[in-house]
Design a protein around this motif. Structure first.
Motif, PDB file in Angstrom:
ATOM      1  N   ASP A 136       0.801  -1.218   0.000  1.00 24.43           N
ATOM      2  CA  ASP A 136       0.000   0.000   0.000  1.00 24.43           C
ATOM      3  C   ASP A 136       0.836   1.272   0.000  1.00 24.43           C
ATOM      4  N   THR A 137       2.082   1.194  -0.454  1.00 25.21           N
ATOM      5  CA  THR A 137       2.854   2.426  -0.569  1.00 25.21           C
ATOM      6  C   THR A 137       2.199   3.342  -1.594  1.00 25.21           C
ATOM      7  N   GLY A 138       2.302   4.635  -1.329  1.00 25.11           N
ATOM      8  CA  GLY A 138       1.750   5.611  -2.256  1.00 25.11           C
ATOM      9  C   GLY A 138       2.748   5.935  -3.349  1.00 25.11           C
ATOM     10  N   ALA A 139       2.843   7.214  -3.673  1.00 31.31           N
ATOM     11  CA  ALA A 139       3.753   7.641  -4.728  1.00 31.31           C
ATOM     12  C   ALA A 139       5.177   7.225  -4.387  1.00 31.31           C
ATOM     13  N   GLY A 140       5.902   6.756  -5.391  1.00 28.84           N
ATOM     14  CA  GLY A 140       7.270   6.305  -5.158  1.00 28.84           C
ATOM     15  C   GLY A 140       8.110   6.430  -6.402  1.00 28.84           C
ATOM     16  N   SER A 141       9.382   6.364  -6.203  1.00 25.32           N
ATOM     17  CA  SER A 141      10.333   6.376  -7.317  1.00 25.32           C
ATOM     18  C   SER A 141      11.378   5.300  -7.046  1.00 25.32           C
ATOM     19  N   PRO A 142      11.321   4.184  -7.791  1.00 29.27           N
ATOM     20  CA  PRO A 142      10.483   3.919  -8.956  1.00 29.27           C
ATOM     21  C   PRO A 142       9.031   3.623  -8.581  1.00 29.27           C
ATOM     22  N   GLY A 143       8.176   3.661  -9.586  1.00 30.82           N
ATOM     23  CA  GLY A 143       6.768   3.377  -9.335  1.00 30.82           C
ATOM     24  C   GLY A 143       6.491   1.914  -9.084  1.00 30.82           C
ATOM     25  N   ALA A 144       7.304   1.033  -9.674  1.00 30.79           N
ATOM     26  CA  ALA A 144       7.152  -0.409  -9.472  1.00 30.79           C
ATOM     27  C   ALA A 144       8.164  -0.866  -8.436  1.00 30.79           C
ATOM     28  N   LEU A 145       7.682  -1.464  -7.358  1.00 28.01           N
ATOM     29  CA  LEU A 145       8.554  -1.890  -6.265  1.00 28.01           C
ATOM     30  C   LEU A 145       8.350  -3.372  -5.971  1.00 28.01           C
ATOM     31  N   PRO A 146       9.405  -4.090  -5.608  1.00 26.75           N
ATOM     32  CA  PRO A 146       9.220  -5.461  -5.124  1.00 26.75           C
ATOM     33  C   PRO A 146       8.326  -5.452  -3.886  1.00 26.75           C
ATOM     34  N   GLU A 147       7.409  -6.393  -3.822  1.00 29.66           N
ATOM     35  CA  GLU A 147       6.409  -6.400  -2.749  1.00 29.66           C
ATOM     36  C   GLU A 147       6.723  -7.455  -1.700  1.00 29.66           C
ATOM     37  N   CYS A 148       6.613  -7.049  -0.431  1.00 30.27           N
ATOM     38  CA  CYS A 148       6.867  -7.979   0.671  1.00 30.27           C
ATOM     39  C   CYS A 148       5.728  -8.982   0.790  1.00 30.27           C
ATOM     40  N   GLY A 149       6.081 -10.214   1.088  1.00 30.11           N
ATOM     41  CA  GLY A 149       5.083 -11.230   1.372  1.00 30.11           C
ATOM     42  C   GLY A 149       4.651 -11.180   2.827  1.00 30.11           C
ATOM     43  N   ALA A 150       3.765 -12.074   3.184  1.00 32.27           N
ATOM     44  CA  ALA A 150       3.259 -12.101   4.557  1.00 32.27           C
ATOM     45  C   ALA A 150       4.347 -12.481   5.550  1.00 32.27           C
ATOM     46  N   ARG A 151       5.255 -13.336   5.133  1.00 32.43           N
ATOM     47  CA  ARG A 151       6.344 -13.757   6.007  1.00 32.43           C
ATOM     48  C   ARG A 151       7.644 -13.087   5.598  1.00 32.43           C
ATOM     49  N   ARG A 152       8.494 -12.858   6.578  1.00 31.68           N
ATOM     50  CA  ARG A 152       9.787 -12.251   6.291  1.00 31.68           C
ATOM     51  C   ARG A 152      10.579 -13.147   5.351  1.00 31.68           C
ATOM     52  N   GLY A 153      11.140 -12.533   4.350  1.00 30.72           N
ATOM     53  CA  GLY A 153      11.887 -13.276   3.345  1.00 30.72           C
ATOM     54  C   GLY A 153      11.105 -13.535   2.086  1.00 30.72           C
ATOM     55  N   GLU A 154       9.777 -13.398   2.143  1.00 30.87           N
ATOM     56  CA  GLU A 154       8.953 -13.577   0.953  1.00 30.87           C
ATOM     57  C   GLU A 154       8.899 -12.263   0.179  1.00 30.87           C
ATOM     58  N   VAL A 155       9.258 -12.325  -1.088  1.00 29.25           N
ATOM     59  CA  VAL A 155       9.289 -11.134  -1.938  1.00 29.25           C
ATOM     60  C   VAL A 155       8.735 -11.500  -3.303  1.00 29.25           C
ATOM     61  N   SER A 156       7.849 -10.677  -3.823  1.00 26.76           N
ATOM     62  CA  SER A 156       7.363 -10.872  -5.190  1.00 26.76           C
ATOM     63  C   SER A 156       7.839  -9.702  -6.038  1.00 26.76           C
ATOM     64  N   GLY A 157       8.174 -10.020  -7.287  1.00 25.79           N
ATOM     65  CA  GLY A 157       8.677  -8.981  -8.180  1.00 25.79           C
ATOM     66  C   GLY A 157      10.068  -8.518  -7.836  1.00 25.79           C
ATOM     67  N   THR A 158      10.873  -9.410  -7.262  1.00 26.39           N
ATOM     68  CA  THR A 158      12.198  -8.991  -6.831  1.00 26.39           C
ATOM     69  C   THR A 158      13.137  -8.794  -8.013  1.00 26.39           C
ATOM     70  N   ALA A 159      14.111  -7.938  -7.825  1.00 28.97           N
ATOM     71  CA  ALA A 159      15.154  -7.701  -8.820  1.00 28.97           C
ATOM     72  C   ALA A 159      16.483  -7.601  -8.086  1.00 28.97           C
ATOM     73  N   ASP A 160      17.549  -7.938  -8.771  1.00 29.44           N
ATOM     74  CA  ASP A 160      18.879  -7.906  -8.161  1.00 29.44           C
ATOM     75  C   ASP A 160      19.799  -7.118  -9.081  1.00 29.44           C
ATOM     76  N   ARG A 161      19.905  -5.834  -8.826  1.00 28.43           N
ATOM     77  CA  ARG A 161      20.665  -4.945  -9.692  1.00 28.43           C
ATOM     78  C   ARG A 161      22.029  -4.625  -9.074  1.00 28.43           C
ATOM     79  N   LEU A 162      23.044  -4.581  -9.922  1.00 25.85           N
ATOM     80  CA  LEU A 162      24.407  -4.302  -9.463  1.00 25.85           C
ATOM     81  C   LEU A 162      24.693  -2.818  -9.336  1.00 25.85           C
ATOM     82  N   VAL A 163      23.845  -1.993  -9.897  1.00 22.34           N
ATOM     83  CA  VAL A 163      24.078  -0.549  -9.863  1.00 22.34           C
ATOM     84  C   VAL A 163      22.735   0.157  -9.932  1.00 22.34           C
ATOM     85  N   GLY A 164      22.671   1.347  -9.349  1.00 22.70           N
ATOM     86  CA  GLY A 164      21.426   2.093  -9.318  1.00 22.70           C
ATOM     87  C   GLY A 164      21.136   2.830 -10.608  1.00 22.70           C
ATOM     88  N   GLU A 165      20.036   3.580 -10.600  1.00 21.43           N
ATOM     89  CA  GLU A 165      19.616   4.334 -11.776  1.00 21.43           C
ATOM     90  C   GLU A 165      20.593   5.477 -12.057  1.00 21.43           C
TER      91      GLU A 165
END
Length: 769
Positions: free
Chosen positions: A467-496
């Motif tokens: 339920d995050t509002g405005a953000g940059s980036p607009g698409a964010l990896p989403e936390c699951g119900a349990r710690r360690g659960e992530v949907s839409g994860t990405a693993d980038r070596l360098v930022g924007e």
């Protein structure tokens, strides 16, 4: 490691170095201390002792003392009067005298209400203490060894507690303001407890230093209970390389760095996931306000921060891996929960710009609300994580921020002095932001943040609540119900790229040199002054001019190219608008990328007939731009080591150069043709007209060597063209001839006059001549 992986990693290190800019401004350094190691962890959090004190400290002015306690509850007033009589007879007049009298563990020192300036400790060092050999910090003070601290305890400290075990120091007043220890800006530290396991501080105020009020170093066990610190160049509370620590019911304000700083807390959970057996330091029930930042911690490892309030600072809380010399880097395993983090929108940089912070500390006006920010940081931010891992931010109330609720960026390892390749991208991983109350206060009233999330895009395993509002980036990896659960994860070596450029520009801050970077909105830049907008405008102008020239010189008659170019101009315009502070967290930047990507995608087919290779490059650039829009607005694309923005940037540079060449090259001049399509060669002879290919036969002529004389019979090979159906065969070449196959040879005679030009009609099958 493969060559490709090495190349990507090397490129990432160069680019990710920009991310270190957030907390590495020249001339402004974090806490510098002698090399220390963590305690062995065998200690424990000390307990408050409630019996009678062993040693007493008081002043001798009975009238002043009576005035100070006159408003106390009766029982507390009576106790203080009894303690005063005892102290007047056998107590000490300065806290340092009582500390020096401690000869065994487990003693308690009680400080009666009064102002303690520790006059014997105030003078500058003399003799051998004035000639100590020690390295200087970036701020100019000497980095003394423990032995030198013992030799000259008041070179830097108003009160020095060195090697005392299980010592308790408490004020006896009704509030922490009844006992005040005042360094008067003459010392780095008001109180320094160094190597003093089990120390317990309670119910007093420490203030006005050139570094920090209360400093605990290398302790296995400490408590800071109901203590106030204020008006310091750097920190209110500073604890370093310590374990089994507890801050509770404390307050701090008016500090140039942070009110609460648990730096290099014992790194007891390194290598673990979210679930840990214990934390090294706990902070609860405290309020830190009107500082540069409420809470900070370089290598603030394994710190449990709960049920506190961080408000009306420039930033609410921060943790980082940006400074060398701190054991326990990179920072990991902080846990924030149930904290009130709100309205951290103060901006103290004008005090640097106008010269206030260049005055001696005593003249700056700290007591009137002046704060001199020591490092670069983005005002208007709730929690900043610059190079941290495995941090938990859950069930906090974060609202009312003019920049962002959560701010996350990576820091490469060489910034902290580690050069191993494998470590350069080891920060900004597995930070979990879940179950927080964003943009509303505890009463449910709306108090939005301008942006809920700002992330440079680097790292893996990070996630945010849905339920995050405005953000940059607009698409964010989403936390699951349990710690360690992530949907839409990405693993980038360098930022924007644009965000790293912003961090680089904003880093060039120096409080001592009064240097505030132009182009950075942290220091007041707005509109076209901001580096992000300057970059967007500059690139938009270059692309618009290049694309416009390409269309004008090569594709002016192509309707598809014209429509595509208009889309591109619209996209570039929106890209500039989307770079502004107000529109960055909206959908405008993604729409700008969508339109710009459509421009290149439609332009590619239009270029294909004339420049097929350039057309393919244009299509690839369009696809990358559309992919970048999708990555930013819909879903971060997994499985790629860098953002599409980097690939788009690199290919875009190639495209611009190629487009300039394509637009600037003169197009080939078409050869003149006769109306029937024949090519006209030198001498005016027509070649390859409509007769070419008639019936599959070739028709070729060669130019006559000379014009026949009037009345002469055309000679064989003169280049005459027989009528349709004559059956003549013609060849061309240096000695081209025309040999009739039938019919009589015409008699000599004058040549007939040619018909008027308007009456000339090519016969059927003839080339126009």
């Amino acid at each position: 490691m493969s060559r490709t992986r090495r190349f990507v990693l090397a490129l990432s290190v160069v680019l990710a170095a920009l991310a270190a800019a957030l907390f590495t401004a020249p001339g402004a350094q974090a806490h510098e201390e002698r090399p220390v190691t963590f305690p062995d962890g065998s200690g424990s959090v000390p307990k408050l002792r409630t019996g009678e004190p062993d040693l007493l400290v008081c002043k001798t002015d009975r009238t002043d003392f009576a005035r100070r306690i006159s408003g106390f509850p009766a029982a507390l007033r009576t106790r203080n009067l009894t303690l005063f009589e005892r102290c007047a007879a056998s107590g000490y007049r300065h806290l340092q005298q009582a500390v020096d009298a401690v000869d065994r563990p487990g003693l308690t020192i009680a400080i009666l209400p009064g102002l303690y300036e520790e006059e014997p400790s105030q003078p500058p060092p003399t003799g051998a203490c004035a000639r100590l050999k020690a390295p200087n910090s970036a701020l100019g003070y000497q980095i003394l060894s423990y032995e030198q601290q013992r030799q000259c305890p008041h070179n830097q400290n108003l009160v020095a507690i060195l090697g005392k075990k299980d010592l308790q120091i408490e004020g006896t007043g009704a509030s922490r303001l009844d006992v005040v220890i005042d360094a008067k800006y003459q010392k780095l530290n008001a109180i320094r407890a160094d190597g003093s396991d089990g120390v317990y501080f309670r119910n007093f105020t420490a203030q006005r230093t050139t570094f920090n009020s209360l400093y605990v170093l290398a302790a296995d066990g400490f408590v800071i209970d109901d203590v106030l610190t204020r008006w310091n160049d750097e920190y209110g509370f500073l604890t370093f390389a310590s374990d089994h620590g507890l801050y509770k019911n404390c307050e701090s304000y008016g500090n140039g760095d942070s009110g609460i700083y648990p730096g290099s807390a014992s790194d007891i959970n390194d290598g673990r996931g979210y679930d840990v057996p214990r934390y090294s330091i706990e902070i609860t029930g405290c309020r830190s306000h009107h500082n540069m930042v409420g809470y900070s911690g370089t290598a603030g490892d394994s710190v449990w921060v709960h049920d506190n309030e961080f408000d009306h600072n420039m930033g609410g809380a921060s943790m980082d891996s940006a400074f060398p010399g701190h054991p326990g880097l990179p920072q990991n395993h902080a846990r924030f929960e149930r904290n009130l983090i709100h309205d951290n929108n103060q901006n103290y940089y004008p005090y640097v710009a106008d010269g206030t912070c260049a005055r001696p500390p005593v003249e700056r006006g700290y007591e009137r609300g002046v704060v001199c920010p020591q490092i670069s940081m983005p005002p208007g931010t709730g929690i900043i994580t610059a190079g941290g891992n495995w941090n938990l931010y859950e069930d906090n109330w974060v609202y009312g921020h003019q920049r962002a609720a959560f701010y996350l960026n990576a820091v490469p390892a060489f910034i902290r002095g580690e050069s191993a390749w494998g470590k350069q991208t080891d920060t900004s991983h597995h930070n979990r932001y879940a179950g927080n109350h964003l943009g509303v206060d505890r009463s449910g009233a709306s108090r939005p943040n301008r942006t809920d999330v700002w992330w440079d895009g680097q790292g893996g395993g990070n996630c945010w609540q849905a339920d995050t509002g405005a953000g940059s980036p607009g698409a964010l990896p989403e936390c699951g119900a349990r710690r360690g659960e992530v949907s839409g994860t990405a693993d980038r070596l360098v930022g924007e790229p644009v965000k790293l450029a912003q961090l680089l520009v904003c880093a060039d801050y120096d409080v001592q040199a009064r240097r505030l970077p132009a182009g950075c909105d942290w220091y007041g830049a707005r509109g076209i002054q901001r580096v992000e907008t300057q970059l967007a405008l500059g690139s938009a102008l270059v692309l618009a001019l290049t694309g416009g020239a390409l269309w004008w010189r090569r594709l002016r008659g192509n309707r598809l190219a014209g429509a595509a170019t208009l889309l591109g101009l619209a996209g570039l315009t929106l890209d500039v608008a989307g770079s502004t502070l107000a529109l960055t967290p909206t959908a405008v930047p993604a729409v700008a990328l969508l339109l710009t990507g459509a421009w290149w995608t439609l332009l590619g087919p239009a270029l294909r007939p004339v420049r097929p290779a350039f057309a393919l490059t244009t299509l690839a650039l369009g696809a990358l731009t559309l992919l970048d829009a999708f990555d930013k607005a819909v879903l971060m694309i997994p499985g790629i080591p860098v953002s599409p923005a980097w690939l788009r940037l690199l290919l875009g540079v190639v495209w611009i150069l190629w487009a300039v060449v394509a637009a600037g090259t003169r197009p080939p001049t078409p050869e003149p043709t006769e109306p029937g399509g024949a090519r006209v060669e030198a001498g005016g002879a027509a070649v390859g007209g409509a007769a070419a290919g008639r019936g599959g036969a070739s028709a070729s002529v060669s130019a006559p060597a000379s014009a026949p004389a009037p009345g002469a019979t055309p000679a064989s090979g003169s280049g005459s063209i027989p009528a349709s159906g004559s059956g003549s065969t013609r060849t061309s070449g240096p000695a081209s001839t025309s040999t009739p196959t039938s019919g009589p040879t015409p008699a000599p005679g004058p040549s007939p006059a040619p018909p008027p030009a308007s009456d000339v009609r090519p016969q059927h099958g003839e080339g126009s001549a």
